[in-house]
Design a protein around this motif. Structure first.
Motif, PDB file in Angstrom:
ATOM      1  N   ASN A  27     -35.649  -3.657 -59.999  1.00 53.18           N
ATOM      2  CA  ASN A  27     -36.734  -4.275 -59.253  1.00 53.18           C
ATOM      3  C   ASN A  27     -37.808  -4.846 -60.175  1.00 53.18           C
ATOM      4  O   ASN A  27     -38.408  -5.875 -59.864  1.00 53.18           O
ATOM      5  N   ALA A  28     -38.058  -4.181 -61.297  1.00 56.41           N
ATOM      6  CA  ALA A  28     -39.045  -4.704 -62.239  1.00 56.41           C
ATOM      7  C   ALA A  28     -38.581  -6.037 -62.817  1.00 56.41           C
ATOM      8  O   ALA A  28     -39.356  -7.012 -62.881  1.00 56.41           O
ATOM      9  N   ILE A  29     -37.307  -6.110 -63.209  1.00 59.81           N
ATOM     10  CA  ILE A  29     -36.767  -7.365 -63.747  1.00 59.81           C
ATOM     11  C   ILE A  29     -36.753  -8.441 -62.662  1.00 59.81           C
ATOM     12  O   ILE A  29     -37.113  -9.606 -62.898  1.00 59.81           O
ATOM     13  N   GLY A  30     -36.363  -8.044 -61.447  1.00 57.23           N
ATOM     14  CA  GLY A  30     -36.352  -8.997 -60.343  1.00 57.23           C
ATOM     15  C   GLY A  30     -37.740  -9.522 -60.012  1.00 57.23           C
ATOM     16  O   GLY A  30     -37.911 -10.694 -59.658  1.00 57.23           O
ATOM     17  N   THR A  31     -38.745  -8.655 -60.153  1.00 53.69           N
ATOM     18  CA  THR A  31     -40.126  -9.073 -59.893  1.00 53.69           C
ATOM     19  C   THR A  31     -40.578 -10.123 -60.902  1.00 53.69           C
ATOM     20  O   THR A  31     -41.156 -11.153 -60.533  1.00 53.69           O
ATOM     21  N   VAL A  32     -40.306  -9.863 -62.173  1.00 56.68           N
ATOM     22  CA  VAL A  32     -40.682 -10.825 -63.217  1.00 56.68           C
ATOM     23  C   VAL A  32     -39.984 -12.161 -62.982  1.00 56.68           C
ATOM     24  O   VAL A  32     -40.608 -13.238 -63.052  1.00 56.68           O
ATOM     25  N   TYR A  33     -38.688 -12.103 -62.684  1.00 52.82           N
ATOM     26  CA  TYR A  33     -37.946 -13.340 -62.436  1.00 52.82           C
ATOM     27  C   TYR A  33     -38.474 -14.050 -61.188  1.00 52.82           C
ATOM     28  O   TYR A  33     -38.558 -15.286 -61.142  1.00 52.82           O
ATOM     29  N   GLY A  34     -38.849 -13.263 -60.169  1.00 51.24           N
ATOM     30  CA  GLY A  34     -39.367 -13.850 -58.941  1.00 51.24           C
ATOM     31  C   GLY A  34     -40.652 -14.615 -59.165  1.00 51.24           C
ATOM     32  O   GLY A  34     -40.832 -15.729 -58.648  1.00 51.24           O
ATOM     33  N   TYR A  35     -41.565 -14.053 -59.956  1.00 46.64           N
ATOM     34  CA  TYR A  35     -42.805 -14.773 -60.262  1.00 46.64           C
ATOM     35  C   TYR A  35     -42.513 -16.025 -61.092  1.00 46.64           C
ATOM     36  O   TYR A  35     -43.172 -17.062 -60.922  1.00 46.64           O
ATOM     37  N   TYR A  36     -41.532 -15.930 -61.981  1.00 44.63           N
ATOM     38  CA  TYR A  36     -41.126 -17.111 -62.740  1.00 44.63           C
ATOM     39  C   TYR A  36     -40.563 -18.178 -61.800  1.00 44.63           C
ATOM     40  O   TYR A  36     -40.857 -19.381 -61.939  1.00 44.63           O
ATOM     41  N   TRP A  37     -39.776 -17.751 -60.816  1.00 44.47           N
ATOM     42  CA  TRP A  37     -39.168 -18.667 -59.846  1.00 44.47           C
ATOM     43  C   TRP A  37     -40.247 -19.413 -59.068  1.00 44.47           C
ATOM     44  O   TRP A  37     -40.103 -20.596 -58.767  1.00 44.47           O
ATOM     45  N   TYR A  38     -41.336 -18.735 -58.746  1.00 39.22           N
ATOM     46  CA  TYR A  38     -42.426 -19.343 -57.990  1.00 39.22           C
ATOM     47  C   TYR A  38     -43.420 -20.093 -58.892  1.00 39.22           C
ATOM     48  O   TYR A  38     -44.444 -20.580 -58.398  1.00 39.22           O
ATOM     49  N   GLY A  39     -43.122 -20.159 -60.173  1.00 39.36           N
ATOM     50  CA  GLY A  39     -44.074 -20.740 -61.119  1.00 39.36           C
ATOM     51  C   GLY A  39     -44.557 -22.127 -60.732  1.00 39.36           C
ATOM     52  O   GLY A  39     -45.759 -22.421 -60.783  1.00 39.36           O
ATOM     53  N   GLY A  40     -43.636 -23.007 -60.344  1.00 38.05           N
ATOM     54  CA  GLY A  40     -44.015 -24.370 -59.981  1.00 38.05           C
ATOM     55  C   GLY A  40     -44.937 -24.417 -58.778  1.00 38.05           C
ATOM     56  O   GLY A  40     -45.938 -25.143 -58.773  1.00 38.05           O
ATOM     57  N   GLN A  41     -44.621 -23.624 -57.753  1.00 37.38           N
ATOM     58  CA  GLN A  41     -45.470 -23.623 -56.559  1.00 37.38           C
ATOM     59  C   GLN A  41     -46.825 -22.988 -56.845  1.00 37.38           C
ATOM     60  O   GLN A  41     -47.841 -23.412 -56.291  1.00 37.38           O
ATOM     61  N   ILE A  42     -46.842 -21.974 -57.709  1.00 31.46           N
ATOM     62  CA  ILE A  42     -48.119 -21.363 -58.096  1.00 31.46           C
ATOM     63  C   ILE A  42     -49.000 -22.394 -58.801  1.00 31.46           C
ATOM     64  O   ILE A  42     -50.202 -22.509 -58.527  1.00 31.46           O
ATOM     65  N   GLU A  43     -48.415 -23.162 -59.712  1.00 32.34           N
ATOM     66  CA  GLU A  43     -49.176 -24.200 -60.413  1.00 32.34           C
ATOM     67  C   GLU A  43     -49.697 -25.256 -59.449  1.00 32.34           C
ATOM     68  O   GLU A  43     -50.859 -25.668 -59.536  1.00 32.34           O
ATOM     69  N   ASP A  44     -48.853 -25.690 -58.518  1.00 29.44           N
ATOM     70  CA  ASP A  44     -49.284 -26.696 -57.530  1.00 29.44           C
ATOM     71  C   ASP A  44     -50.421 -26.155 -56.667  1.00 29.44           C
ATOM     72  O   ASP A  44     -51.368 -26.882 -56.336  1.00 29.44           O
ATOM     73  N   THR A  45     -50.338 -24.881 -56.310  1.00 26.52           N
ATOM     74  CA  THR A  45     -51.373 -24.269 -55.465  1.00 26.52           C
ATOM     75  C   THR A  45     -52.692 -24.187 -56.210  1.00 26.52           C
ATOM     76  O   THR A  45     -53.767 -24.436 -55.640  1.00 26.52           O
ATOM     77  N   LEU A  46     -52.644 -23.829 -57.481  1.00 24.09           N
ATOM     78  CA  LEU A  46     -53.868 -23.744 -58.274  1.00 24.09           C
ATOM     79  C   LEU A  46     -54.560 -25.093 -58.401  1.00 24.09           C
ATOM     80  O   LEU A  46     -55.791 -25.171 -58.462  1.00 24.09           O
ATOM     81  N   VAL A  47     -53.770 -26.157 -58.407  1.00 28.38           N
ATOM     82  CA  VAL A  47     -54.332 -27.499 -58.562  1.00 28.38           C
ATOM     83  C   VAL A  47     -55.000 -27.983 -57.278  1.00 28.38           C
ATOM     84  O   VAL A  47     -56.065 -28.600 -57.314  1.00 28.38           O
ATOM     85  N   SER A  48     -54.395 -27.693 -56.133  1.00 32.21           N
ATOM     86  CA  SER A  48     -54.839 -28.327 -54.887  1.00 32.21           C
ATOM     87  C   SER A  48     -55.374 -27.363 -53.822  1.00 32.21           C
ATOM     88  O   SER A  48     -55.688 -27.800 -52.714  1.00 32.21           O
ATOM     89  N   HIS A  49     -55.516 -26.084 -54.162  1.00 33.02           N
ATOM     90  CA  HIS A  49     -55.984 -25.101 -53.176  1.00 33.02           C
ATOM     91  C   HIS A  49     -57.016 -24.176 -53.811  1.00 33.02           C
ATOM     92  O   HIS A  49     -57.083 -24.059 -55.045  1.00 33.02           O
ATOM     93  N   PRO A  50     -57.802 -23.471 -52.983  1.00 32.13           N
ATOM     94  CA  PRO A  50     -58.672 -22.419 -53.526  1.00 32.13           C
ATOM     95  C   PRO A  50     -57.834 -21.371 -54.237  1.00 32.13           C
ATOM     96  O   PRO A  50     -56.692 -21.090 -53.843  1.00 32.13           O
ATOM     97  N   ILE A  51     -58.403 -20.757 -55.257  1.00 30.40           N
ATOM     98  CA  ILE A  51     -57.625 -19.864 -56.101  1.00 30.40           C
ATOM     99  C   ILE A  51     -57.061 -18.669 -55.340  1.00 30.40           C
ATOM    100  O   ILE A  51     -55.980 -18.163 -55.652  1.00 30.40           O
ATOM    101  N   TRP A  52     -57.764 -18.223 -54.274  1.00 32.12           N
ATOM    102  CA  TRP A  52     -57.280 -17.045 -53.562  1.00 32.12           C
ATOM    103  C   TRP A  52     -56.005 -17.312 -52.787  1.00 32.12           C
ATOM    104  O   TRP A  52     -55.259 -16.374 -52.443  1.00 32.12           O
ATOM    105  N   HIS A  53     -55.690 -18.575 -52.535  1.00 33.81           N
ATOM    106  CA  HIS A  53     -54.437 -18.900 -51.854  1.00 33.81           C
ATOM    107  C   HIS A  53     -53.228 -18.483 -52.682  1.00 33.81           C
ATOM    108  O   HIS A  53     -52.150 -18.242 -52.131  1.00 33.81           O
ATOM    109  N   VAL A  54     -53.411 -18.416 -53.998  1.00 30.82           N
ATOM    110  CA  VAL A  54     -52.293 -18.065 -54.884  1.00 30.82           C
ATOM    111  C   VAL A  54     -51.744 -16.681 -54.552  1.00 30.82           C
ATOM    112  O   VAL A  54     -50.547 -16.415 -54.718  1.00 30.82           O
ATOM    113  N   LEU A  55     -52.607 -15.780 -54.083  1.00 30.92           N
ATOM    114  CA  LEU A  55     -52.168 -14.421 -53.759  1.00 30.92           C
ATOM    115  C   LEU A  55     -51.081 -14.413 -52.694  1.00 30.92           C
ATOM    116  O   LEU A  55     -50.277 -13.473 -52.629  1.00 30.92           O
ATOM    117  N   MET A  56     -51.039 -15.451 -51.872  1.00 30.72           N
ATOM    118  CA  MET A  56     -50.113 -15.473 -50.750  1.00 30.72           C
ATOM    119  C   MET A  56     -48.916 -16.381 -50.978  1.00 30.72           C
ATOM    120  O   MET A  56     -48.128 -16.604 -50.057  1.00 30.72           O
TER     121      MET A  56
END
Length: 221
Positions: free
Chosen positions: A32-61
């Motif tokens: 699960n720890a390895i899967g968690t790290v990979y999962g955050y990596y998988w969402y990397g692009g969407q996290i970056e897009d959210t940081l650019v165009s949304h309030p920072i707290w949206h990233v939590l979701m």
């Protein structure tokens, strides 16, 4: 004879003793720890897009599934390190119960959600890549492990209510602020259906967790 021995081994690893064994808990911690790290990596692009165009707290979701596996990792770690809570303070017990409730609810929800969304996209003509099969298997495993381990958790009504508020608000934020996980292209015209399915799945996951905690007699914190 070999099949019978194999079946007995499967039954042991699915028994309370097998599930709570040091080998099984440590294996799940690493997986699960390895899967968690990979999962955050998988969402990397969407996290970056959210940081650019949304309030920072949206990233939590945004990274739903890796956050679910992160909490499940914490719940398993706590079970591995401190199986009993007799010496814990009420505040620590409440916090641990919140982690366990969050882990079960979100693992069941997003485990089923991901498999369903991949299947819905494929049913509308989308192809299935090896990544789709990998994601389906790993997310199905999230739901299964949560249902197997909920018997060992003590999920109180207060922590479960807090998880319900978070989960339903997360659903609202996903579709009100357009931060839901990227969908297969075939589902671009079915966002409303996906939203309804997601909300109902949240409610079902909360009910499953509540019923499971009542069934095991460990709903008190």
């Amino acid at each position: 004879m070999q099949l019978r021995r194999l079946w007995n081994q499967v039954l042991y690893w699915l028994s309370p003793e097998g599930l709570r064994s040091g080998f099984m808990l440590s294996a799940l911690l690493w997986i699960n720890a390895i899967g968690t790290v990979y999962g955050y990596y998988w969402y990397g692009g969407q996290i970056e897009d959210t940081l650019v165009s949304h309030p920072i707290w949206h990233v939590l979701m945004v990274p739903d599934s890796p956050t679910a596996s992160l909490f499940f990792t914490a719940a398993i770690w706590w079970l591995y390190k401190e199986p009993e809570r007799r010496l814990s303070s009420p505040g620590v017990r409440w916090f641990r119960s919140f982690i366990e409730a969050f882990a079960v609810v979100t693992s069941v929800k997003y485990g089923i959600w991901a498999v369903s969304i991949i299947a819905m996209g494929a049913a509308q003509g989308g192809g299935l890549s090896w990544q789709d099969y990998m994601l389906s298997g790993s997310h199905l495993g999230m739901a299964v492990e949560a249902l197997l381990y909920v018997r060992f958790f003590r999920i109180g009504m207060g922590p479960l209510a807090a998880v319900a508020v978070w989960t339903l608000f997360n659903d609202y934020a996903d579709y009100a602020y357009i931060i839901y996980p990227y969908l297969p292209l075939e589902l671009d015209d079915d966002v409303g259906t996906v939203q309804t399915f997601t909300v109902y799945l949240s409610i079902v996951s909360l009910l499953i967790t509540w019923l499971a905690s009542k069934r095991t007699g460990k709903s008190r914190v």
